[in-house]
Design an enzyme around this catalytic site. Structure first.
Site, PDB file in Angstrom:
ATOM      1  N   GLY A  68      37.350  37.135  30.192  1.00  0.00           N
ATOM      2  CA  GLY A  68      36.724  38.122  29.328  1.00  0.00           C
ATOM      3  C   GLY A  68      35.778  37.543  28.303  1.00  0.00           C
ATOM      4  O   GLY A  68      34.728  38.129  28.014  1.00  0.00           O
ATOM      5  N   GLN A 179      42.289  44.697  28.813  1.00  0.00           N
ATOM      6  CA  GLN A 179      43.677  45.141  28.677  1.00  0.00           C
ATOM      7  C   GLN A 179      44.067  46.278  29.617  1.00  0.00           C
ATOM      8  O   GLN A 179      45.220  46.706  29.611  1.00  0.00           O
ATOM      9  CB  GLN A 179      43.932  45.588  27.233  1.00  0.00           C
ATOM     10  CG  GLN A 179      43.832  44.486  26.205  1.00  0.00           C
ATOM     11  CD  GLN A 179      44.980  43.488  26.283  1.00  0.00           C
ATOM     12  OE1 GLN A 179      46.053  43.768  26.814  1.00  0.00           O
ATOM     13  NE2 GLN A 179      44.754  42.298  25.765  1.00  0.00           N
ATOM     14  N   HIS A 201      44.418  36.818  33.874  1.00  0.00           N
ATOM     15  CA  HIS A 201      45.727  36.495  33.311  1.00  0.00           C
ATOM     16  C   HIS A 201      46.359  37.672  32.568  1.00  0.00           C
ATOM     17  O   HIS A 201      47.529  37.618  32.197  1.00  0.00           O
ATOM     18  CB  HIS A 201      45.629  35.265  32.390  1.00  0.00           C
ATOM     19  CG  HIS A 201      44.944  35.503  31.088  1.00  0.00           C
ATOM     20  ND1 HIS A 201      45.629  35.651  29.909  1.00  0.00           N
ATOM     21  CD2 HIS A 201      43.634  35.611  30.773  1.00  0.00           C
ATOM     22  CE1 HIS A 201      44.776  35.831  28.921  1.00  0.00           C
ATOM     23  NE2 HIS A 201      43.552  35.818  29.419  1.00  0.00           N
ATOM     24  N   THR A 237      30.432  25.979  40.958  1.00  0.00           N
ATOM     25  CA  THR A 237      31.412  26.168  42.023  1.00  0.00           C
ATOM     26  C   THR A 237      32.529  27.092  41.562  1.00  0.00           C
ATOM     27  O   THR A 237      33.144  26.873  40.513  1.00  0.00           O
ATOM     28  CB  THR A 237      32.001  24.811  42.455  1.00  0.00           C
ATOM     29  OG1 THR A 237      30.932  23.972  42.899  1.00  0.00           O
ATOM     30  CG2 THR A 237      33.010  24.988  43.573  1.00  0.00           C
ATOM     31  N   CYS A 323      43.464  34.911  20.608  1.00  0.00           N
ATOM     32  CA  CYS A 323      42.272  34.132  20.263  1.00  0.00           C
ATOM     33  C   CYS A 323      42.091  33.984  18.761  1.00  0.00           C
ATOM     34  O   CYS A 323      41.317  33.143  18.312  1.00  0.00           O
ATOM     35  CB  CYS A 323      41.033  34.781  20.879  1.00  0.00           C
ATOM     36  SG  CYS A 323      41.031  34.678  22.686  1.00  0.00           S
TER      37      CYS A 323
END
Length: 377
Positions: A68, A179, A201, A237, A323
Protein backbone atom coordinates in the site's frame (compact mmCIF):
# COMPACT_ATOMS: atom_id res chain seq x y z
CA UNK A 1 0.33 -14.49 23.27
CA UNK A 2 -3.15 -13.43 22.14
CA UNK A 3 -2.71 -11.56 18.89
CA UNK A 4 -5.19 -8.70 18.43
CA UNK A 5 -3.34 -6.51 15.92
CA UNK A 6 -4.77 -7.78 12.62
CA UNK A 7 -5.15 -4.25 11.27
CA UNK A 8 -1.35 -3.95 11.42
CA UNK A 9 -0.74 -7.31 9.77
CA UNK A 10 -2.60 -10.57 9.35
CA UNK A 11 -0.40 -13.60 10.08
CA UNK A 12 0.27 -15.60 6.92
CA UNK A 13 -2.31 -18.33 6.52
CA UNK A 14 -1.28 -21.99 6.14
CA UNK A 15 -2.52 -21.92 2.54
CA UNK A 16 -0.41 -18.84 1.78
CA UNK A 17 2.68 -20.33 3.41
CA UNK A 18 2.35 -23.53 1.38
CA UNK A 19 1.78 -21.59 -1.83
CA UNK A 20 4.77 -19.36 -1.14
CA UNK A 21 7.05 -22.30 -0.52
CA UNK A 22 5.94 -24.05 -3.71
CA UNK A 23 6.42 -20.96 -5.90
CA UNK A 24 9.69 -19.95 -4.21
CA UNK A 25 11.16 -23.31 -5.23
CA UNK A 26 10.86 -22.32 -8.91
CA UNK A 27 14.30 -21.15 -10.12
CA UNK A 28 13.33 -18.94 -13.05
CA UNK A 29 12.88 -15.20 -13.54
CA UNK A 30 9.33 -14.59 -14.81
CA UNK A 31 10.74 -12.31 -17.54
CA UNK A 32 12.91 -15.09 -19.02
CA UNK A 33 11.74 -16.91 -22.14
CA UNK A 34 13.08 -20.35 -21.23
CA UNK A 35 10.95 -23.03 -19.61
CA UNK A 36 12.06 -22.21 -16.07
CA UNK A 37 11.18 -18.57 -16.58
CA UNK A 38 7.81 -19.37 -18.08
CA UNK A 39 6.98 -21.68 -15.16
CA UNK A 40 7.60 -18.73 -12.84
CA UNK A 41 5.56 -16.47 -15.13
CA UNK A 42 2.65 -18.92 -14.94
CA UNK A 43 2.63 -18.80 -11.14
CA UNK A 44 2.94 -15.00 -11.14
CA UNK A 45 -0.02 -14.56 -13.44
CA UNK A 46 -2.06 -17.18 -11.61
CA UNK A 47 -1.65 -15.24 -8.38
CA UNK A 48 -2.55 -11.97 -10.09
CA UNK A 49 -5.64 -13.58 -11.62
CA UNK A 50 -6.81 -14.78 -8.20
CA UNK A 51 -6.52 -11.28 -6.78
CA UNK A 52 -8.23 -9.74 -9.81
CA UNK A 53 -11.16 -12.17 -9.52
CA UNK A 54 -11.64 -11.23 -5.86
CA UNK A 55 -11.62 -7.52 -6.71
CA UNK A 56 -13.84 -7.87 -9.79
CA UNK A 57 -11.32 -6.57 -12.33
CA UNK A 58 -9.26 -7.65 -15.32
CA UNK A 59 -5.85 -8.96 -14.18
CA UNK A 60 -4.19 -6.56 -16.62
CA UNK A 61 -5.37 -3.63 -14.50
CA UNK A 62 -3.38 -4.78 -11.45
CA UNK A 63 0.25 -3.80 -10.95
CA UNK A 64 2.19 -6.09 -8.62
CA UNK A 65 4.23 -4.02 -6.16
CA UNK A 66 5.49 -3.99 -2.57
CA UNK A 67 2.23 -2.89 -0.92
CA UNK A 68 0.00 0.00 0.00
CA UNK A 69 2.74 2.51 0.76
CA UNK A 70 4.29 2.11 -2.67
CA UNK A 71 0.89 2.19 -4.35
CA UNK A 72 -0.20 5.35 -2.54
CA UNK A 73 3.05 7.11 -3.36
CA UNK A 74 2.96 5.94 -6.97
CA UNK A 75 -0.49 7.45 -7.51
CA UNK A 76 -0.04 10.74 -5.67
CA UNK A 77 3.41 11.49 -7.04
CA UNK A 78 2.91 9.96 -10.49
CA UNK A 79 -0.47 11.52 -11.29
CA UNK A 80 0.52 14.97 -10.06
CA UNK A 81 3.84 14.82 -11.92
CA UNK A 82 2.02 14.01 -15.15
CA UNK A 83 -0.48 16.83 -14.56
CA UNK A 84 2.27 19.35 -13.90
CA UNK A 85 4.19 18.32 -17.01
CA UNK A 86 1.11 19.03 -19.12
CA UNK A 87 0.13 22.32 -17.45
CA UNK A 88 3.56 23.65 -16.58
CA UNK A 89 2.66 24.51 -13.00
CA UNK A 90 1.51 22.88 -9.74
CA UNK A 91 -2.20 22.11 -9.46
CA UNK A 92 -4.68 21.14 -6.77
CA UNK A 93 -5.01 17.94 -4.71
CA UNK A 94 -7.91 16.90 -2.47
CA UNK A 95 -7.37 14.42 0.37
CA UNK A 96 -8.17 13.98 4.07
CA UNK A 97 -6.38 14.38 7.41
CA UNK A 98 -7.25 10.79 8.44
CA UNK A 99 -5.35 9.11 5.62
CA UNK A 100 -2.53 6.65 6.19
CA UNK A 101 0.89 8.28 6.40
CA UNK A 102 1.63 6.84 2.93
CA UNK A 103 -0.84 9.42 1.58
CA UNK A 104 -0.20 12.21 4.07
CA UNK A 105 3.56 12.33 3.47
CA UNK A 106 3.45 12.72 -0.33
CA UNK A 107 0.54 15.19 -0.01
CA UNK A 108 2.62 17.34 2.33
CA UNK A 109 5.63 17.01 0.03
CA UNK A 110 3.51 18.24 -2.87
CA UNK A 111 2.27 21.17 -0.78
CA UNK A 112 5.91 22.11 -0.13
CA UNK A 113 6.45 22.10 -3.91
CA UNK A 114 3.65 24.61 -4.48
CA UNK A 115 0.64 22.35 -4.87
CA UNK A 116 -2.63 23.53 -3.33
CA UNK A 117 -3.99 20.83 -1.01
CA UNK A 118 -7.56 20.80 0.29
CA UNK A 119 -8.04 18.71 3.44
CA UNK A 120 -11.64 17.57 3.80
CA UNK A 121 -13.24 17.78 7.25
CA UNK A 122 -14.21 14.53 9.01
CA UNK A 123 -17.21 14.13 11.28
CA UNK A 124 -16.81 12.67 14.77
CA UNK A 125 -16.52 9.13 13.38
CA UNK A 126 -14.16 10.04 10.53
CA UNK A 127 -16.64 10.08 7.64
CA UNK A 128 -16.60 12.65 4.84
CA UNK A 129 -19.56 14.44 3.33
CA UNK A 130 -19.78 14.13 -0.48
CA UNK A 131 -21.18 17.66 -0.58
CA UNK A 132 -17.90 19.01 0.81
CA UNK A 133 -15.96 17.17 -1.86
CA UNK A 134 -18.25 18.57 -4.54
CA UNK A 135 -17.59 22.13 -3.34
CA UNK A 136 -13.83 21.52 -3.10
CA UNK A 137 -13.36 20.38 -6.71
CA UNK A 138 -11.70 23.00 -8.93
CA UNK A 139 -10.75 23.28 -12.60
CA UNK A 140 -7.13 22.60 -11.65
CA UNK A 141 -7.86 19.60 -9.37
CA UNK A 142 -5.53 16.82 -10.52
CA UNK A 143 -6.50 14.07 -8.06
CA UNK A 144 -8.78 13.12 -5.18
CA UNK A 145 -7.46 10.56 -2.67
CA UNK A 146 -9.73 9.27 0.12
CA UNK A 147 -9.30 5.95 1.93
CA UNK A 148 -12.09 3.36 1.86
CA UNK A 149 -11.79 1.98 5.41
CA UNK A 150 -9.72 3.70 8.06
CA UNK A 151 -6.98 1.63 9.66
CA UNK A 152 -7.43 3.07 13.18
CA UNK A 153 -11.20 3.49 13.42
CA UNK A 154 -12.58 1.10 10.80
CA UNK A 155 -14.71 3.96 9.46
CA UNK A 156 -15.92 3.27 5.92
CA UNK A 157 -16.46 5.93 3.29
CA UNK A 158 -19.12 6.01 0.58
CA UNK A 159 -16.46 5.47 -2.02
CA UNK A 160 -18.81 5.10 -4.97
CA UNK A 161 -20.53 8.43 -4.19
CA UNK A 162 -17.24 10.27 -3.71
CA UNK A 163 -15.68 8.76 -6.84
CA UNK A 164 -18.76 9.62 -8.89
CA UNK A 165 -18.44 13.29 -7.96
CA UNK A 166 -14.81 13.31 -8.99
CA UNK A 167 -15.65 11.56 -12.27
CA UNK A 168 -18.33 14.14 -13.05
CA UNK A 169 -15.62 16.81 -12.78
CA UNK A 170 -13.22 14.76 -14.90
CA UNK A 171 -10.87 14.21 -11.94
CA UNK A 172 -9.24 10.82 -11.21
CA UNK A 173 -10.03 9.27 -7.83
CA UNK A 174 -7.70 7.15 -5.71
CA UNK A 175 -8.58 5.11 -2.64
CA UNK A 176 -6.34 3.36 -0.16
CA UNK A 177 -8.39 0.17 0.24
CA UNK A 178 -5.77 -1.79 2.15
CA UNK A 179 -8.09 -2.65 5.06
CA UNK A 180 -10.99 -3.95 2.96
CA UNK A 181 -10.28 -7.31 1.24
CA UNK A 182 -11.23 -10.41 3.16
CA UNK A 183 -13.50 -8.43 5.51
CA UNK A 184 -15.45 -5.90 3.45
CA UNK A 185 -16.92 -6.36 -0.05
CA UNK A 186 -14.75 -4.88 -2.80
CA UNK A 187 -16.06 -4.24 -6.30
CA UNK A 188 -13.77 -1.79 -8.02
CA UNK A 189 -15.86 -1.33 -11.20
CA UNK A 190 -18.92 -0.53 -9.07
CA UNK A 191 -16.91 1.91 -6.98
CA UNK A 192 -15.83 3.73 -10.14
CA UNK A 193 -12.35 4.57 -8.86
CA UNK A 194 -9.36 5.26 -11.07
CA UNK A 195 -6.80 3.81 -8.67
CA UNK A 196 -6.86 1.62 -5.55
CA UNK A 197 -4.03 0.41 -3.32
CA UNK A 198 -3.83 -3.01 -1.62
CA UNK A 199 -1.42 -4.92 0.64
CA UNK A 200 -1.38 -8.72 0.72
CA UNK A 201 -0.34 -8.97 4.37
CA UNK A 202 -3.68 -7.48 5.44
CA UNK A 203 -5.54 -10.60 4.19
CA UNK A 204 -3.09 -13.31 5.26
CA UNK A 205 -0.65 -13.10 2.37
CA UNK A 206 3.06 -12.28 2.63
CA UNK A 207 4.46 -8.96 3.79
CA UNK A 208 6.11 -6.76 1.19
CA UNK A 209 3.68 -7.69 -1.58
CA UNK A 210 0.77 -5.63 -2.86
CA UNK A 211 -1.23 -4.50 -5.84
CA UNK A 212 -2.20 -1.20 -7.41
CA UNK A 213 -5.37 -1.09 -9.46
CA UNK A 214 -5.15 1.25 -12.45
CA UNK A 215 -8.43 1.53 -14.34
CA UNK A 216 -8.33 1.36 -18.10
CA UNK A 217 -7.64 4.80 -19.50
CA UNK A 218 -6.18 6.12 -16.24
CA UNK A 219 -2.79 7.77 -16.68
CA UNK A 220 0.03 6.58 -14.43
CA UNK A 221 3.69 7.13 -15.37
CA UNK A 222 6.38 5.07 -13.61
CA UNK A 223 8.22 6.53 -10.63
CA UNK A 224 11.26 4.34 -11.25
CA UNK A 225 12.97 3.56 -14.54
CA UNK A 226 14.34 0.24 -15.72
CA UNK A 227 12.84 -2.78 -17.41
CA UNK A 228 9.44 -3.30 -18.94
CA UNK A 229 7.84 -5.29 -16.14
CA UNK A 230 4.24 -4.47 -15.20
CA UNK A 231 3.70 -2.75 -18.52
CA UNK A 232 6.66 -0.47 -17.85
CA UNK A 233 4.81 1.20 -14.98
CA UNK A 234 6.65 -0.63 -12.23
CA UNK A 235 9.98 -1.97 -13.51
CA UNK A 236 11.90 -4.61 -11.58
CA UNK A 237 11.70 -8.37 -11.19
CA UNK A 238 8.42 -9.35 -9.59
CA UNK A 239 8.11 -11.43 -6.42
CA UNK A 240 6.65 -14.54 -8.05
CA UNK A 241 6.21 -16.46 -4.81
CA UNK A 242 4.71 -13.44 -3.03
CA UNK A 243 2.17 -12.68 -5.73
CA UNK A 244 1.16 -16.32 -6.02
CA UNK A 245 0.76 -16.69 -2.24
CA UNK A 246 -1.18 -13.42 -2.09
CA UNK A 247 -3.65 -14.72 -4.66
CA UNK A 248 -4.13 -18.02 -2.85
CA UNK A 249 -4.64 -16.23 0.49
CA UNK A 250 -7.19 -13.80 -0.92
CA UNK A 251 -9.15 -16.56 -2.65
CA UNK A 252 -9.58 -18.32 0.69
CA UNK A 253 -10.32 -15.07 2.54
CA UNK A 254 -12.97 -14.01 0.06
CA UNK A 255 -14.66 -17.44 0.14
CA UNK A 256 -15.15 -16.99 3.89
CA UNK A 257 -15.68 -13.21 3.89
CA UNK A 258 -19.35 -13.11 4.88
CA UNK A 259 -18.77 -15.58 7.70
CA UNK A 260 -15.70 -13.62 8.77
CA UNK A 261 -17.66 -10.36 8.83
CA UNK A 262 -20.33 -11.91 11.08
CA UNK A 263 -17.67 -13.45 13.31
CA UNK A 264 -15.77 -10.17 13.70
CA UNK A 265 -18.98 -8.26 14.40
CA UNK A 266 -19.84 -10.63 17.24
CA UNK A 267 -16.30 -10.43 18.63
CA UNK A 268 -16.22 -6.64 18.64
CA UNK A 269 -19.62 -6.40 20.32
CA UNK A 270 -18.48 -8.90 22.94
CA UNK A 271 -15.27 -7.00 23.56
CA UNK A 272 -16.95 -3.60 23.87
CA UNK A 273 -19.59 -4.95 26.23
CA UNK A 274 -16.88 -6.47 28.43
CA UNK A 275 -14.71 -3.35 28.71
CA UNK A 276 -17.58 -0.92 29.35
CA UNK A 277 -17.09 -1.58 33.06
CA UNK A 278 -13.74 0.24 32.99
CA UNK A 279 -14.33 3.69 34.54
CA UNK A 280 -14.39 6.50 31.99
CA UNK A 281 -13.74 4.29 28.96
CA UNK A 282 -14.98 5.72 25.66
CA UNK A 283 -15.50 3.93 22.36
CA UNK A 284 -14.29 5.76 19.23
CA UNK A 285 -15.19 3.45 16.35
CA UNK A 286 -18.61 3.77 14.72
CA UNK A 287 -20.85 0.67 14.99
CA UNK A 288 -21.37 0.68 11.22
CA UNK A 289 -17.64 0.65 10.50
CA UNK A 290 -15.48 -2.35 9.74
CA UNK A 291 -15.92 -4.87 12.56
CA UNK A 292 -12.22 -5.67 12.35
CA UNK A 293 -11.33 -2.67 14.54
CA UNK A 294 -12.22 -1.62 18.09
CA UNK A 295 -10.86 1.72 19.29
CA UNK A 296 -11.17 2.68 22.96
CA UNK A 297 -9.92 5.65 24.99
CA UNK A 298 -9.15 5.54 28.70
CA UNK A 299 -8.88 9.21 29.71
CA UNK A 300 -6.07 9.85 32.17
CA UNK A 301 -4.19 6.69 31.28
CA UNK A 302 -0.88 6.47 29.45
CA UNK A 303 -1.28 4.56 26.20
CA UNK A 304 2.33 3.41 26.07
CA UNK A 305 2.12 2.09 29.62
CA UNK A 306 -1.15 0.35 28.76
CA UNK A 307 0.44 -1.41 25.81
CA UNK A 308 3.43 -2.51 27.90
CA UNK A 309 1.14 -3.84 30.59
CA UNK A 310 -1.00 -5.65 28.02
CA UNK A 311 2.10 -7.16 26.48
CA UNK A 312 3.18 -8.48 29.87
CA UNK A 313 -0.28 -9.98 30.24
CA UNK A 314 0.08 -11.72 26.88
CA UNK A 315 -2.04 -9.39 24.69
CA UNK A 316 -0.73 -7.87 21.44
CA UNK A 317 -2.62 -4.66 20.60
CA UNK A 318 -1.71 -1.27 19.17
CA UNK A 319 -1.88 2.45 19.88
CA UNK A 320 -2.54 3.26 16.22
CA UNK A 321 -1.25 2.29 12.80
CA UNK A 322 1.83 0.11 12.61
CA UNK A 323 3.61 2.67 10.43
CA UNK A 324 3.29 5.38 13.11
CA UNK A 325 4.04 3.15 16.10
CA UNK A 326 7.04 4.31 18.12
CA UNK A 327 6.86 7.93 16.97
CA UNK A 328 5.68 9.16 20.40
CA UNK A 329 3.25 11.45 18.58
CA UNK A 330 -0.51 11.34 19.19
CA UNK A 331 -2.52 9.71 16.43
CA UNK A 332 -3.30 12.17 13.64
CA UNK A 333 -6.50 10.24 12.94
CA UNK A 334 -7.79 10.69 16.48
CA UNK A 335 -6.89 14.36 16.76
CA UNK A 336 -8.52 14.99 13.36
CA UNK A 337 -11.87 13.69 14.67
CA UNK A 338 -11.66 15.93 17.73
CA UNK A 339 -9.81 14.02 20.46
CA UNK A 340 -7.35 16.00 22.55
CA UNK A 341 -3.69 15.03 22.37
CA UNK A 342 -3.95 13.57 25.88
CA UNK A 343 -6.93 11.41 24.95
CA UNK A 344 -5.31 10.37 21.68
CA UNK A 345 -2.30 9.16 23.68
CA UNK A 346 -4.67 7.21 25.94
CA UNK A 347 -6.30 5.34 23.04
CA UNK A 348 -5.74 1.72 22.03
CA UNK A 349 -6.72 -0.22 18.93
CA UNK A 350 -7.71 -3.86 19.14
CA UNK A 351 -8.19 -5.58 15.80
CA UNK A 352 -9.54 -9.06 15.23
CA UNK A 353 -9.21 -11.81 12.65
CA UNK A 354 -11.05 -14.91 11.58
CA UNK A 355 -8.87 -17.01 13.89
CA UNK A 356 -9.67 -14.87 16.95
CA UNK A 357 -11.85 -16.72 19.48
CA UNK A 358 -14.43 -15.44 21.97
CA UNK A 359 -12.22 -16.76 24.78
CA UNK A 360 -9.34 -14.63 23.52
CA UNK A 361 -11.56 -11.56 23.42
CA UNK A 362 -12.69 -12.22 27.00
CA UNK A 363 -9.07 -12.58 28.10
CA UNK A 364 -8.15 -9.34 26.35
CA UNK A 365 -11.00 -7.46 28.04
CA UNK A 366 -9.91 -8.80 31.41
CA UNK A 367 -6.31 -7.85 30.69
CA UNK A 368 -7.29 -4.33 29.64
CA UNK A 369 -9.25 -3.92 32.87
CA UNK A 370 -6.15 -4.95 34.82
CA UNK A 371 -3.80 -2.80 32.73
CA UNK A 372 -6.03 0.23 33.16
CA UNK A 373 -5.99 -0.20 36.93
CA UNK A 374 -2.18 -0.45 36.92
CA UNK A 375 -1.79 2.56 34.61
CA UNK A 376 -4.02 4.77 36.74
CA UNK A 377 -2.24 3.73 39.92
Amino acid sequence: MIYLDYAATHPMTPEALAAYAAAAALPGNPASVHAAGQAARERLEEGRAHVAAALGVDPRTLLANSGGTEGDNHVLLGVTRAWQEVHGRPGHLITTPTEHSAVLAPARALAAQGWAVTWLTPDASGRYDPAELASALRPDTALVSVHHANNELGTMQDTSALAALAAQAGVPYHTDAVQAPGVLPVNLPAWGVSYASFSAHKWGGPRGVGFLYVARGADLPPLTLGGGQEGGRRPGTQDTAGVYAAGVALTHAEAAREATFAHLTALRERFVAAVQTIPGLRVNHAPEGSPKVASVTLPGADGEALLMNLDMLGIAASAGSACSAGTMQPSHVLTAIGLSEADARATLRFSFGAATTPAEVDAAAQALTQAAAWSRG
